[in-house]
Design a protein around this motif. Structure first.
Motif, PDB file in Angstrom:
ATOM      1  N   SER A  99      44.782  50.967  72.410  1.00  0.00           N
ATOM      2  CA  SER A  99      44.669  52.061  73.386  1.00  0.00           C
ATOM      3  C   SER A  99      44.487  51.420  74.754  1.00  0.00           C
ATOM      4  O   SER A  99      44.233  50.217  74.859  1.00  0.00           O
ATOM      5  CB  SER A  99      43.436  52.934  73.107  1.00  0.00           C
ATOM      6  N   THR A 100      44.595  52.247  75.776  1.00  0.00           N
ATOM      7  CA  THR A 100      44.299  51.749  77.117  1.00  0.00           C
ATOM      8  C   THR A 100      42.816  51.368  77.184  1.00  0.00           C
ATOM      9  O   THR A 100      42.450  50.406  77.851  1.00  0.00           O
ATOM     10  CB  THR A 100      44.590  52.847  78.154  1.00  0.00           C
ATOM     11  N   SER A 101      41.996  52.134  76.484  1.00  0.00           N
ATOM     12  CA  SER A 101      40.552  51.843  76.502  1.00  0.00           C
ATOM     13  C   SER A 101      40.287  50.431  75.977  1.00  0.00           C
ATOM     14  O   SER A 101      39.460  49.700  76.524  1.00  0.00           O
ATOM     15  CB  SER A 101      39.790  52.858  75.656  1.00  0.00           C
ATOM     16  N   ALA A 202      45.267  48.011  86.866  1.00  0.00           N
ATOM     17  CA  ALA A 202      46.005  49.244  87.165  1.00  0.00           C
ATOM     18  C   ALA A 202      46.241  50.053  85.895  1.00  0.00           C
ATOM     19  O   ALA A 202      46.829  49.563  84.928  1.00  0.00           O
ATOM     20  CB  ALA A 202      47.336  48.894  87.824  1.00  0.00           C
ATOM     21  N   ASP A 203      45.760  51.270  85.927  1.00  0.00           N
ATOM     22  CA  ASP A 203      45.908  52.190  84.791  1.00  0.00           C
ATOM     23  C   ASP A 203      47.099  53.092  85.112  1.00  0.00           C
ATOM     24  O   ASP A 203      47.032  53.922  86.014  1.00  0.00           O
ATOM     25  CB  ASP A 203      44.598  52.983  84.669  1.00  0.00           C
ATOM     26  N   GLU A 204      48.201  52.896  84.363  1.00  0.00           N
ATOM     27  CA  GLU A 204      49.435  53.634  84.678  1.00  0.00           C
ATOM     28  C   GLU A 204      49.805  54.634  83.586  1.00  0.00           C
ATOM     29  O   GLU A 204      50.982  54.920  83.396  1.00  0.00           O
ATOM     30  CB  GLU A 204      50.583  52.643  84.902  1.00  0.00           C
ATOM     31  N   LEU A 233      51.118  54.899  74.511  1.00  0.00           N
ATOM     32  CA  LEU A 233      51.824  56.058  73.968  1.00  0.00           C
ATOM     33  C   LEU A 233      51.046  57.364  74.072  1.00  0.00           C
ATOM     34  O   LEU A 233      51.624  58.434  73.919  1.00  0.00           O
ATOM     35  CB  LEU A 233      52.158  55.805  72.490  1.00  0.00           C
ATOM     36  N   SER A 234      49.731  57.291  74.313  1.00  0.00           N
ATOM     37  CA  SER A 234      48.913  58.519  74.369  1.00  0.00           C
ATOM     38  C   SER A 234      49.509  59.541  75.311  1.00  0.00           C
ATOM     39  O   SER A 234      49.645  60.712  74.972  1.00  0.00           O
ATOM     40  CB  SER A 234      47.504  58.224  74.884  1.00  0.00           C
ATOM     41  N   LYS A 235      49.843  59.085  76.502  1.00  0.00           N
ATOM     42  CA  LYS A 235      50.386  59.994  77.507  1.00  0.00           C
ATOM     43  C   LYS A 235      51.911  59.889  77.565  1.00  0.00           C
ATOM     44  O   LYS A 235      52.592  60.896  77.610  1.00  0.00           O
ATOM     45  CB  LYS A 235      49.805  59.668  78.891  1.00  0.00           C
TER      46      LYS A 235
HETATM   47  C1  PLP Z   1      43.559  57.728  83.462  1.00  0.00           C
HETATM   48  C2  PLP Z   1      43.407  57.554  81.985  1.00  0.00           C
HETATM   49  N1  PLP Z   1      43.385  56.312  81.454  1.00  0.00           N
HETATM   50  C3  PLP Z   1      43.261  56.126  80.132  1.00  0.00           C
HETATM   51  C4  PLP Z   1      43.149  57.177  79.256  1.00  0.00           C
HETATM   52  C5  PLP Z   1      42.976  56.899  77.804  1.00  0.00           C
HETATM   53  O1  PLP Z   1      44.156  56.486  77.224  1.00  0.00           O
HETATM   54  P1  PLP Z   1      44.163  55.826  75.773  1.00  0.00           P
HETATM   55  O2  PLP Z   1      44.304  56.948  74.795  1.00  0.00           O
HETATM   56  O3  PLP Z   1      45.352  54.933  75.799  1.00  0.00           O
HETATM   57  O4  PLP Z   1      42.883  55.075  75.602  1.00  0.00           O
HETATM   58  C6  PLP Z   1      43.163  58.487  79.758  1.00  0.00           C
HETATM   59  C7  PLP Z   1      43.023  59.628  78.848  1.00  0.00           C
HETATM   60  O5  PLP Z   1      42.909  60.778  79.235  1.00  0.00           O
HETATM   61  C8  PLP Z   1      43.292  58.678  81.148  1.00  0.00           C
HETATM   62  O6  PLP Z   1      43.284  59.908  81.686  1.00  0.00           O
END
Ligand code: PLP
Length: 388
Positions: A99-101, A202-204, A233-235
């Motif tokens: 995940s991005t997290s 950078a969070d894209e 892939l979440s978004k």
């Molecule tokens: C700006 C931003 N970054 C990261 C995330 C989390 O993404 P991931 O599911 O990849 O952890 C979110 C989820 O709402 C988000 O709004």
């Protein structure tokens, strides 16, 4: 009694008054229009279920042959995604994460000693506080200013830098303000970060969701400062349940290769990606085209509906939005945003997020999700505006 648990886990876990009111409201069975929904799997979008399930059933998944950076075919698919945006990203610069997290945690583990600082934008997404606690990182906020559009307050950003600062987070486009970093801001960020040896993080995740204008640049090609770009892939494909993201490292060659070597050890220690999802990533990324078409159509229609209804009153307006899934409403600050959200729940049966949920520095803001089903959105906005 001697303390059993680490101090970093001494969180205040009591529900805040709004979540309590929301839980009570739901338990009572009263009607509710939820204008905070951000989970795309609950919004009535159509997914090609067959293609997704078939992709997850690749017999190649029976072999366990892990690569710390992630399966090559999956990383190649990510590189192809960037080619589609006009950006060349070497597959060796990509690390897959669950995940991005998780990407955030890999980066802060690579950059920060306990107590080191990372700059984060305010307002922004409320995920960072817990992530930082878990990684023993201290967050320092830099303001974003609104003046017919959002921009980085560079004075605040520079004032926030101390000897312990290791990096600057930019959310591009930002959630919930829906603005993105402009080329002149990138230039300034690079100047500041390169001079002080700071990384850009950078969070894209919302990069593909532009509502107007041209596609913005991606930080994945930034080479003037050490840069970590993350998405997933979440978004992009509306598939948060697949737990698949990535981290692209770029920057001056020497820093970049050192960062990648360290990140690889972290990734190798966990090897957290599972085989079926990695084999499926090319197909799951392909799903972004029909998903984004549906989502952007919904967001544009909801925004138009909001703009159609706003002139029915005079005290509530929306801020400009360039991208993303949310709209920010400016409302009279006659009580706290939380009190207003509780009143809207009790008196109008609608649930919206108060600005402070996203660290707005003052009262007077509500956030609504533009991916809400259209009937619910239209009815919810009508009820919301009837409050003013
Ligand atoms: C700006 C931003 N970054 C990261 C995330 C989390 O993404 P991931 O599911 O990849 O952890 C979110 C989820 O709402 C988000 O709004």
């Amino acid at each position: 009694m001697e303390e059993v648990f680490a101090e970093r886990t001494n969180w205040n876990l009591e529900a805040n008054p709004l979540s309590e009111a929301n839980a009570r409201h739901r338990a009572s069975g009263k009607p509710l229009l939820d204008l905070t929904i951000s989970n795309p799997t609950e919004c009535g979008f159509e997914y090609d279920r067959r293609a997704i399930l078939e992709a997850l059933a690749n017999p190649a998944s029976f072999a366990y042959d892990p690569d710390p950076r992630g399966l090559l075919s999956a990383r190649q698919a990510v590189a192809t995604y960037y080619v589609g945006r006009g950006v060349e990203v070497p597959v060796d610069g990509i690390i897959l994460t669950t995940s991005t997290s998780e990407a955030y945690s890999f980066v802060s583990r690579t950059l920060c000693n306990p107590g080191d600082e990372i700059l984060i934008p305010e307002p922004s997404y409320p995920l960072f506080a817990f992530l930082a606690d878990i990684q023993d990182v201290k967050l320092v906020r830099y303001r974003l200013d609104y003046d017919y559009g959002w921009q980085i307050n560079f004075q605040a950003l520079q004032q926030g830098i101390t000897a312990r600062t290791r990096g600057v987070i930019v959310v591009h486009p930002n959630n919930p303000t829906g603005h993105f970093t402009k080329p002149q801001e990138l230039e300034k960020l690079n100047e500041i970060c390169a001079a002080r040896n700071l990384a850009i993080i950078a969070d894209e995740v919302f990069l593909d969701f532009m509502l107007q204008g041209e596609a913005p640049f991606s930080f994945a090609q930034n080479s003037a400062a050490l840069t970590f770009t993350m998405s997933g892939l979440s978004k992009i494909s509306g598939l948060p349940q697949m737990k698949a993201g990535w981290l692209v490292t770029s920057g001056p060659e020497q820093l970049k290769s050192q960062a990648l070597a360290r990140l690889e050890i972290i990734a190798d220690t966990y090897l957290s990606m599972n085989a079926p999802v990695q084999w499926a990533i090319p197909a799951l990324l392909d799903q972004r085209h029909p998903f984004q078409k549906q989502l952007l159509g919904r967001v544009r229609r909801n925004l138009a509906e909001l703009d159609r209804q706003l002139p029915t009153q005079k005290s509530c307006a929306r801020l400009a939005v360039e991208a993303g899934w949310y709209a920010v409403l400016r409302v009279p600050a006659t009580r706290s945003d939380e009190e207003l959200a509780i009143e809207l729940l009790a008196e109008r049966n609608i649930y919206v997020h108060p600005g402070h949920f996203y660290d707005f520095p003052s009262e007077g803001f509500l956030i609504v999700s533009l991916i809400t089903r259209e009937e619910d959105f239209s009815a919810g906005v009508k009820l919301l505006l009837s409050m003013f």
